[in-house]
Design a protein around this motif. Structure first.
Motif, PDB file in Angstrom:
ATOM      1  N   GLY A 169      42.907  34.610  30.210  1.00 48.09           N
ATOM      2  CA  GLY A 169      42.154  35.576  30.993  1.00 48.09           C
ATOM      3  C   GLY A 169      41.170  36.426  30.227  1.00 48.09           C
ATOM      4  O   GLY A 169      40.797  37.507  30.680  1.00 48.09           O
ATOM      5  N   THR A 170      40.705  35.955  29.078  1.00 47.73           N
ATOM      6  CA  THR A 170      39.696  36.694  28.308  1.00 47.73           C
ATOM      7  C   THR A 170      38.304  36.243  28.740  1.00 47.73           C
ATOM      8  O   THR A 170      37.968  35.065  28.646  1.00 47.73           O
ATOM      9  CB  THR A 170      39.882  36.480  26.803  1.00 47.73           C
ATOM     10  N   ALA A 171      37.504  37.197  29.201  1.00 49.35           N
ATOM     11  CA  ALA A 171      36.157  36.902  29.685  1.00 49.35           C
ATOM     12  C   ALA A 171      35.126  36.932  28.574  1.00 49.35           C
ATOM     13  O   ALA A 171      34.069  36.294  28.679  1.00 49.35           O
ATOM     14  CB  ALA A 171      35.758  37.898  30.765  1.00 49.35           C
ATOM     15  N   ALA A 172      35.391  37.692  27.504  1.00 42.99           N
ATOM     16  CA  ALA A 172      34.413  37.840  26.426  1.00 42.99           C
ATOM     17  C   ALA A 172      35.118  38.134  25.117  1.00 42.99           C
ATOM     18  O   ALA A 172      36.180  38.771  25.091  1.00 42.99           O
ATOM     19  CB  ALA A 172      33.432  38.973  26.743  1.00 42.99           C
ATOM     20  N   GLY A 188      30.113  46.101  42.998  1.00 41.97           N
ATOM     21  CA  GLY A 188      28.922  45.965  42.164  1.00 41.97           C
ATOM     22  C   GLY A 188      29.157  45.275  40.847  1.00 41.97           C
ATOM     23  O   GLY A 188      28.230  44.738  40.251  1.00 41.97           O
ATOM     24  N   ALA A 189      30.400  45.275  40.373  1.00 41.64           N
ATOM     25  CA  ALA A 189      30.707  44.603  39.102  1.00 41.64           C
ATOM     26  C   ALA A 189      30.790  43.099  39.323  1.00 41.64           C
ATOM     27  O   ALA A 189      31.176  42.625  40.402  1.00 41.64           O
ATOM     28  CB  ALA A 189      32.029  45.109  38.531  1.00 41.64           C
ATOM     29  N   TYR A 190      30.419  42.326  38.301  1.00 44.41           N
ATOM     30  CA  TYR A 190      30.604  40.886  38.380  1.00 44.41           C
ATOM     31  C   TYR A 190      32.099  40.590  38.472  1.00 44.41           C
ATOM     32  O   TYR A 190      32.929  41.244  37.841  1.00 44.41           O
ATOM     33  CB  TYR A 190      30.012  40.185  37.163  1.00 44.41           C
ATOM     34  N   ALA A 191      32.427  39.578  39.258  1.00 44.37           N
ATOM     35  CA  ALA A 191      33.827  39.240  39.496  1.00 44.37           C
ATOM     36  C   ALA A 191      34.357  38.381  38.361  1.00 44.37           C
ATOM     37  O   ALA A 191      34.299  37.152  38.399  1.00 44.37           O
ATOM     38  CB  ALA A 191      33.979  38.526  40.829  1.00 44.37           C
ATOM     39  N   ARG A 192      34.837  39.045  37.347  1.00 44.98           N
ATOM     40  CA  ARG A 192      35.554  38.368  36.267  1.00 44.98           C
ATOM     41  C   ARG A 192      36.983  38.901  36.329  1.00 44.98           C
ATOM     42  O   ARG A 192      37.264  40.020  35.885  1.00 44.98           O
ATOM     43  CB  ARG A 192      34.882  38.625  34.930  1.00 44.98           C
ATOM     44  N   ILE A 193      37.851  38.086  36.871  1.00 48.31           N
ATOM     45  CA  ILE A 193      39.145  38.548  37.364  1.00 48.31           C
ATOM     46  C   ILE A 193      40.263  37.691  36.795  1.00 48.31           C
ATOM     47  O   ILE A 193      40.131  36.470  36.689  1.00 48.31           O
ATOM     48  CB  ILE A 193      39.178  38.472  38.910  1.00 48.31           C
ATOM     49  N   LEU A 194      41.360  38.339  36.473  1.00 53.80           N
ATOM     50  CA  LEU A 194      42.586  37.662  36.066  1.00 53.80           C
ATOM     51  C   LEU A 194      43.631  37.920  37.139  1.00 53.80           C
ATOM     52  O   LEU A 194      43.853  39.074  37.530  1.00 53.80           O
ATOM     53  CB  LEU A 194      43.055  38.191  34.715  1.00 53.80           C
ATOM     54  N   ILE A 195      44.251  36.861  37.620  1.00 54.66           N
ATOM     55  CA  ILE A 195      45.284  36.990  38.642  1.00 54.66           C
ATOM     56  C   ILE A 195      46.606  36.513  38.062  1.00 54.66           C
ATOM     57  O   ILE A 195      46.719  35.374  37.598  1.00 54.66           O
ATOM     58  CB  ILE A 195      44.928  36.180  39.905  1.00 54.66           C
ATOM     59  N   LEU A 196      47.588  37.391  38.074  1.00 58.09           N
ATOM     60  CA  LEU A 196      48.915  37.069  37.566  1.00 58.09           C
ATOM     61  C   LEU A 196      49.880  36.854  38.730  1.00 58.09           C
ATOM     62  O   LEU A 196      49.750  37.483  39.790  1.00 58.09           O
ATOM     63  CB  LEU A 196      49.439  38.192  36.676  1.00 58.09           C
ATOM     64  N   GLU A 215      48.140  33.047  37.163  1.00 62.01           N
ATOM     65  CA  GLU A 215      48.008  32.276  38.395  1.00 62.01           C
ATOM     66  C   GLU A 215      46.602  31.684  38.516  1.00 62.01           C
ATOM     67  O   GLU A 215      46.425  30.546  38.951  1.00 62.01           O
ATOM     68  CB  GLU A 215      48.304  33.193  39.582  1.00 62.01           C
ATOM     69  N   ALA A 216      45.599  32.471  38.136  1.00 66.43           N
ATOM     70  CA  ALA A 216      44.214  32.000  38.193  1.00 66.43           C
ATOM     71  C   ALA A 216      43.339  32.877  37.315  1.00 66.43           C
ATOM     72  O   ALA A 216      43.618  34.061  37.120  1.00 66.43           O
ATOM     73  CB  ALA A 216      43.689  32.011  39.625  1.00 66.43           C
ATOM     74  N   VAL A 217      42.306  32.268  36.777  1.00 60.65           N
ATOM     75  CA  VAL A 217      41.262  32.986  36.058  1.00 60.65           C
ATOM     76  C   VAL A 217      39.973  32.745  36.836  1.00 60.65           C
ATOM     77  O   VAL A 217      39.538  31.603  36.991  1.00 60.65           O
ATOM     78  CB  VAL A 217      41.121  32.487  34.608  1.00 60.65           C
ATOM     79  N   VAL A 218      39.387  33.809  37.359  1.00 66.61           N
ATOM     80  CA  VAL A 218      38.241  33.702  38.258  1.00 66.61           C
ATOM     81  C   VAL A 218      37.027  34.319  37.583  1.00 66.61           C
ATOM     82  O   VAL A 218      36.944  35.537  37.430  1.00 66.61           O
ATOM     83  CB  VAL A 218      38.521  34.419  39.598  1.00 66.61           C
ATOM     84  N   PHE A 219      36.116  33.484  37.145  1.00 70.42           N
ATOM     85  CA  PHE A 219      34.892  33.964  36.518  1.00 70.42           C
ATOM     86  C   PHE A 219      33.716  33.530  37.383  1.00 70.42           C
ATOM     87  O   PHE A 219      33.209  32.405  37.269  1.00 70.42           O
ATOM     88  CB  PHE A 219      34.739  33.401  35.111  1.00 70.42           C
ATOM     89  N   GLU A 220      33.292  34.396  38.274  1.00 68.43           N
ATOM     90  CA  GLU A 220      32.160  34.101  39.138  1.00 68.43           C
ATOM     91  C   GLU A 220      30.865  34.136  38.326  1.00 68.43           C
ATOM     92  O   GLU A 220      30.687  35.002  37.465  1.00 68.43           O
ATOM     93  CB  GLU A 220      32.075  35.109  40.286  1.00 68.43           C
ATOM     94  N   GLU A 221      29.985  33.240  38.607  1.00 69.24           N
ATOM     95  CA  GLU A 221      28.673  33.237  37.978  1.00 69.24           C
ATOM     96  C   GLU A 221      27.732  34.142  38.776  1.00 69.24           C
ATOM     97  O   GLU A 221      27.646  34.015  39.993  1.00 69.24           O
ATOM     98  CB  GLU A 221      28.084  31.816  37.931  1.00 69.24           C
TER      99      GLU A 221
END
Length: 348
Positions: A110-113, A304-312, A339-345
């Motif tokens: 779940g690391t986005a950066a 307003g934030a980009y959807a970079r989300i970690l779902i446990l 459960e999911a790592v969601v990185f919307e572009e």
């Protein structure tokens, strides 16, 4: 993964304060969070911002667990510390492949950066770009060793003010509109004042600050990235994290892959059990605070934030029954609970 107009349900850690609310997080077609709705939902998921690993050296992925028992200088001091010798001996193919594995591992957790201090000059920056190609993680390259590396990368990452004079690099990064960061106060306090004289965007480590350094950090609002597991492994001690957090913005990094896995779960759990910081403070260090260092448009769940989300999976055998979701994330959760790592572009 990429989804348009998606809805995620569960306990959502909302906003800069990571307030747990039951409900839905709605992502618009533009990849940004549209709204967060409080509602009763049939989901045990914990929805939180993806992590920002604010200090890595993933070139070391070629030499995991090398150098047991060596001092900090013997391990990593340029140019002849163990890691630098191993990096010189490795093939380009091996270096890129090992870095890609570390980036994939970070994504799974779940690391986005990550903000990577790149050895190898401009070619080291290009190797990181190659390793990250096609992956959704933002691997920011802080070039080292030359102005060309800074120009090829996203900023300059200085080894330390006792190693060289970095006035030229500081001026060049400012003119290029890129961040300048520097290791400081890791082995002792001797390089903290000269590092602060360079007016960096942020400092790395700050294990041994004295009163004058803490005052200067606070007066200038200089953020600090701490890497407690690395500091313990190299025998330099632990930074005064409680005092640093009272003075400035503090973010969390995992440092050298040679010494530690690039796991924000492990870093948070370690810090939570060796400090008096609250779980909320530590989770902010791993998300919101790290994102703020580079003005990223994610790292927080708010409209307003980009959807970079970690779902446990809050119903996993490890997390089921947890009374406090933030403490559960910081002290207990791991990759097996993802459960999911969601990185919307983003679509602008």
């Amino acid at each position: 993964m990429e989804r348009d107009g998606a809805v995620y349900e569960g306990t959502i850690l909302r906003g800069r304060e990571l307030e747990p609310v039951e409900g839905r997080l709605v992502v618009g077609d533009d990849g940004r969070i549209e709204r967060i709705e409080e509602a009763s939902v049939d989901s045990s998921s914990i929805v939180l911002p993806a992590f920002v690993n604010a200090h890595t050296h993933i070139g070391d992925s070629i030499a995991k667990e090398a150098g047991g028992g060596l001092s900090l200088e013997e391990l990593v001091a340029p140019p002849d510390g163990l890691k630098h010798r191993l990096l010189r001996e490795a093939s380009r193919e091996a270096l890129v492949g090992s870095m890609r594995r570390s980036l994939r591992y970070m994504l799974q957790g779940g690391t986005a950066a990550c903000f990577d201090f790149r050895e190898g000059g401009a070619d080291g920056v290009r190797m990181l770009r190659e390793a990250a190609e096609g992956l959704e993680i933002d691997a920011f390259a802080f070039g080292r060793e030359s102005l060309e590396a800074m120009e090829a990368g996203d900023g300059f990452g200085a080894s330390g003010a006792n190693d060289a004079v970095f006035d030229r690099e500081r001026t060049a990064t400012r003119e290029a509109g890129k961040p300048f960061a520097i290791h400081a106060g890791e082995a002792d306090a001797s390089d903290l004042n000269p590092a602060l004289d360079l007016d960096p965007e942020f400092l790395i480590h700050v294990v041994h600050p004295e009163a004058i350094h803490l005052d200067r950090i606070e007066d200038r609002a200089v953020p600090v990235v701490v890497c407690p597991r690395s500091n313990l492994v190299t025998g330099v001690g632990l930074p005064p994290i409680e005092e640093l957090t009272a003075r400035t913005t503090v973010a969390l990094g995992t440092d050298n892959v040679m010494l530690n896995s690039p796991s924000m779960f492990r870093e948070m759990a370690f810090l939570s059990k060796l400090s008096d910081l609250s779980a909320r403070q530590i989770l902010r260090m791993a998300t919101v605070n790290g994102a703020e260092l580079l003005d990223l448009e994610y790292g927080v769940l708010e409209p307003g934030a980009y959807a970079r989300i970690l779902i446990l999976d809050g119903g996993s055998d490890n997390l089921a029954g947890a009374i406090d979701p933030i403490r559960a994330v910081v002290r207990r959760a791991g990759v097996a609970d993802v459960e999911a790592v969601v990185f919307e572009e983003p679509v602008d």
